[in-house]
Design a protein around this motif. Structure first.
Motif, PDB file in Angstrom:
ATOM      1  N   UNK A  36      78.411  63.221 -77.585  1.00  5.79           N
ATOM      2  CA  UNK A  36      77.100  63.731 -77.217  1.00  5.79           C
ATOM      3  C   UNK A  36      76.600  63.058 -75.946  1.00  5.79           C
ATOM      4  N   UNK A  37      75.511  63.614 -75.397  1.00  2.00           N
ATOM      5  CA  UNK A  37      74.953  63.051 -74.164  1.00  2.00           C
ATOM      6  C   UNK A  37      73.451  63.288 -74.095  1.00  2.00           C
ATOM      7  N   UNK A  38      72.827  62.495 -73.253  1.00  2.00           N
ATOM      8  CA  UNK A  38      71.397  62.622 -72.966  1.00  2.00           C
ATOM      9  C   UNK A  38      71.234  63.283 -71.601  1.00  2.00           C
ATOM     10  N   UNK A  39      70.228  64.142 -71.463  1.00  2.37           N
ATOM     11  CA  UNK A  39      69.828  64.646 -70.149  1.00  2.37           C
ATOM     12  C   UNK A  39      68.683  63.775 -69.686  1.00  2.37           C
ATOM     13  N   UNK A  47      73.943  67.016 -79.044  1.00  2.00           N
ATOM     14  CA  UNK A  47      74.930  66.591 -80.038  1.00  2.00           C
ATOM     15  C   UNK A  47      75.615  67.824 -80.601  1.00  2.00           C
ATOM     16  N   UNK A  48      76.861  67.673 -80.962  1.00  2.00           N
ATOM     17  CA  UNK A  48      77.618  68.730 -81.611  1.00  2.00           C
ATOM     18  C   UNK A  48      78.068  68.197 -82.954  1.00  2.00           C
ATOM     19  N   UNK A  79      81.789  62.771 -70.485  1.00  2.00           N
ATOM     20  CA  UNK A  79      81.482  62.638 -71.923  1.00  2.00           C
ATOM     21  C   UNK A  79      82.711  62.855 -72.787  1.00  2.00           C
ATOM     22  N   UNK A  80      83.876  62.700 -72.198  1.00  2.00           N
ATOM     23  CA  UNK A  80      85.123  62.896 -72.930  1.00  2.00           C
ATOM     24  C   UNK A  80      86.146  61.832 -72.521  1.00  2.00           C
ATOM     25  N   UNK A 125      76.605  59.207 -73.203  1.00  6.34           N
ATOM     26  CA  UNK A 125      76.657  59.520 -71.771  1.00  6.34           C
ATOM     27  C   UNK A 125      75.258  59.941 -71.339  1.00  6.34           C
ATOM     28  N   UNK A 126      74.864  59.544 -70.138  1.00  5.70           N
ATOM     29  CA  UNK A 126      73.541  59.862 -69.600  1.00  5.70           C
ATOM     30  C   UNK A 126      73.731  60.761 -68.378  1.00  5.70           C
ATOM     31  N   UNK A 127      73.432  62.039 -68.566  1.00 10.61           N
ATOM     32  CA  UNK A 127      73.682  63.059 -67.556  1.00 10.61           C
ATOM     33  C   UNK A 127      72.427  63.293 -66.715  1.00 10.61           C
ATOM     34  N   UNK A 128      72.616  63.287 -65.399  1.00  6.73           N
ATOM     35  CA  UNK A 128      71.513  63.554 -64.472  1.00  6.73           C
ATOM     36  C   UNK A 128      71.697  64.967 -63.916  1.00  6.73           C
ATOM     37  N   UNK A 129      70.802  65.870 -64.282  1.00 10.47           N
ATOM     38  CA  UNK A 129      70.859  67.260 -63.801  1.00 10.47           C
ATOM     39  C   UNK A 129      70.309  67.300 -62.381  1.00 10.47           C
ATOM     40  N   UNK A 130      71.143  67.728 -61.452  1.00 10.06           N
ATOM     41  CA  UNK A 130      70.743  67.770 -60.042  1.00 10.06           C
ATOM     42  C   UNK A 130      70.087  69.101 -59.698  1.00 10.06           C
TER      43      UNK A 130
END
Length: 164
Positions: A36-39, A47-48, A79-80, A125-130
């Motif tokens: 899973x990851x955070x935006x 989460x799945x 995230x993998x 994982x911490x994802x930054x949406x551009x």
């Protein structure tokens, strides 16, 4: 090494991310593990449902996700954690002219080749949406890239079907 993971330059991996993914990979004996990851900008957590997924999962090319029932994982390679030979083989199928969606192409290739995966139910994982990404673009170049991606996915599905 035997395993490969990816982190985008503007994102953040949890300090134990790869240890957790590696432990899950060893425990389940799969070809790759998704977490899973955070935006970061939207304060969302993705989460799945955890579980093992093997050949035979439905691949939903239209929505750009890999599905089993109502579960979905992101079509990205971050995230993998992957077994080296699996991700290398799948990336050899990504053409140089696929500048958009190469992660999705690689993941679909993994699944079409029968690679198994497991899902870790922790966001690590911490994802930054551009805001300037190609997916948010509204120009002809972005549209051409998307069409190119779907042409490639259609070709892969056709070739997989013909192989049986």
């Amino acid at each position: 090494g035997e395993y490969i993971g990816f982190v985008d330059g503007d994102d953040i991996a949890h300090e134990n991310m790869y240890r957790l993914l590696f432990d899950e990979m060893k425990r389940t004996d799969v070809d790759f593990v998704h977490a899973g990851y955070y935006e970061l900008e939207n304060n969302k957590t993705h989460l799945t449902n955890p579980g093992l997924y093997h050949k035979g999962c439905e691949i939903d090319m239209v929505k750009g996700v890999i599905r089993r029932d109502t579960d979905a994982i992101s079509p990205s390679i971050w995230s993998k954690l992957f077994k080296r030979e699996c991700i290398i083989n799948s990336y050899h199928k990504v053409d140089d002219n696929n500048s958009y969606g190469e992660d999705l192409i690689a993941l679909c290739s993994l699944l079409l080749d029968g690679c198994s995966f497991s899902i870790l139910d922790k966001p690590v994982y911490y994802y930054r949406r551009r805001t300037d990404s190609i997916t948010r673009g509204k120009n002809i170049s972005a549209l051409k890239s998307i069409v190119n991606l779907y042409d490639k996915l259609q070709q892969m599905m056709r070739e997989s079907y013909l192989r049986g």
